[in-house]
Design a protein around this motif. Structure first.
Motif: not given
Length: 464
Positions: A223-227, A250-253, A263-267, A313-314
């Motif tokens: 939710d944080l990343l998408i926001r 973004t679409y993948k996330i 790995d994509v999210v962390t980057k 934190n994420a």
């Protein structure tokens, strides 16, 4: 137990007290190699068979040097001193004048010098293992493989394990492959190689909870990343290269299972931390919620400290999940991997050391048959550059020299005169081979223990 700081006394003890084990701390330039070679010759002249002397070095070059210096000194002492020799001044640590008996013994030792082991730790373990494969539960054709060969085999095994139907491994391997994606196989190979050299250590980590639903566990982080990604739509994207890179995923996330794209999210989270942008009239909601103006740069904005904390934190939560999963899978698979290599006879130098030490540990705890068998061939262990040993190698020689029934190497009570250990902690260099100067310090403490009678600590401080 004795702690001898007097340099001259220490040197004399080395060549005269042959039924006493010594731990010698010798600084650079103090003549430790000379002292070690002289002790070898002193053993020969005292009637010890040359083939029972075992000198351990840590490079092949050092082993060759020992051979040459030992050979030269034996040759010299096979002959009676000349008048000129007798006129030379004598110093602490010099061998006594030769006798007819000592000269004959040196001559015999010269003839049999090839039976005296002088080599590296790896060579010693490899030699013993090939002489006694059954006692070490190894195949008769066990061989040393290169690091490259080991990695190639592990790459192939990874694919085999990934396809396994064994319920003990299937779920873990699939999850590991999903979470680490394109890096999974390489992580498996590197991780197994590293952990395989730590088998003598206790590996402590928090086990992964396989009941975790990754999507639910990381819902707040999603939710944080998408926001944040939605908020950044309000920014002129062409001015922020990192945002453009993030938005390409973004679409993948937003739509894919995070289990398969961590790995994509962390980057993405890490790239976000470095973002700042310039905009004349940014939406007030965006500024108040995520960003704060950088006063000295005017109309340039960066994440607020609270936003950075949320991102950190994420990242930490995701990395911790990946770490626990990675360690759990690697530790679970390690016994299966090592047994596969062992059954095929594909071993590295550490494997030979490990299997020999573990076999000696079992022998020490039971009937001493294996220890006695090896000890009948190798009785006097002279170990050079002890600061470059790892704990496993230290244990090996204590077990070989031990007399007490125990599986604890620190309680074995080595036979008198069986150990001669030399080193200088200030010269430790082999950390890449898991060498640990703490092994040197622990061994020194054993010699210094007032309740122990292992031997004495000698200090060579005079520089030549």
């Amino acid at each position: 137990m004795g702690f001898i700081k007097d340099d001259s006394l220490s040197r004399n003890k080395i060549v005269t007290e042959l039924d006493r084990s010594f731990f010698v701390e010798a600084s650079a330039g103090s003549g430790k190699t000379t002292s070690l070679v002289r002790r070898m010759v002193a053993l020969v002249e005292a009637g010890k068979p040359v083939e029972q002397i075992c000198t351990i070095t840590f490079t092949k070059a050092a082993a060759n040097e020992f051979f040459e210096r030992f050979q030269d000194l034996l040759s010299k002492r096979s002959n009676k001193e000349t008048e000129e020799d007798l006129k030379k001044p004598r110093f602490a640590g010099d061998l006594p004048l030769t006798t007819e008996i000592s000269r004959k013994r040196c001559e015999e030792a010269l003839a049999n010098i090839d039976y005296c082991f002088m080599g590296t730790m790896d060579a010693f373990c490899n030699t013993v293992a090939h002489e006694l494969p059954n006692e070490l539960d190894l195949t008769n054709d066990a061989k040393v493989i290169s690091n490259d060969d080991k990695e190639q085999i592990l790459e192939a095994l990874y694919n085999v394990y990934l396809e396994t139907n064994d319920p003990r491994y299937h779920e873990k391997m699939v999850l590991f492959n999903n979470v680490f994606g394109q890096y999974a196989q390489r992580l498996f190979v590197v991780g197994i190689c590293k952990l395989s050299e730590l088998r003598d250590s206790e590996i402590i980590f928090e086990n992964y909870d396989y009941t975790i639903d990754v999507e639910q566990y990381l819902k707040d982080e999603r939710d944080l990343l998408i926001r944040i990604l939605n908020d950044l739509k309000e920014v002129a994207q062409e001015d922020i290269q990192k945002v453009k890179t993030i938005r390409s995923n973004t679409y993948k996330i937003k739509t894919e299972s995070w289990e398969k794209c961590l790995d994509v999210v962390t980057k993405a989270f890490k790239d976000l931390k470095g973002i700042s942008f310039s905009k004349t009239n940014p939406p007030s909601a965006l500024v108040n919620d995520c960003f704060i103006e950088i006063p000295e740069r005017g109309k340039t904005y960066k994440f607020t400290e609270a936003s950075i904390a949320d991102i950190d934190n994420a990242i930490n939560k995701i990395e911790e999940l990946k770490y626990r999963l990675g360690m759990d899978v690697l530790v679970t698979m390690l016994p299966l991997v090592t047994e596969t290599f062992k059954s095929c006879g594909n071993l590295d130098f550490y494997d030979f050391t490990y299997y020999l030490t573990e076999s000696l540990r079992k022998s020490s705890a039971t009937d001493h048959k294996l220890i006695d068998h090896i000890y009948n061939k190798h009785r006097y262990f002279l170990i050079d550059e002890c600061q470059d040993t790892n704990p496993l190698q230290t244990q090996l020689f204590f077990f070989l020299a031990g007399t007490k029934i125990t599986d604890n190497w620190m309680e074995v009570e080595p036979k008198p005169g069986s150990l001669f250990i030399v080193g200088d902690p200030k010269q430790s260099i082999y950390r890449f081979r898991n060498a640990d100067v703490n092994a040197f310090n622990i061994t020194k403490k054993l010699f210094m223990d007032e309740n122990s009678n292992i031997g004495d600590v000698l200090i060579l401080s005079r520089n030549f």
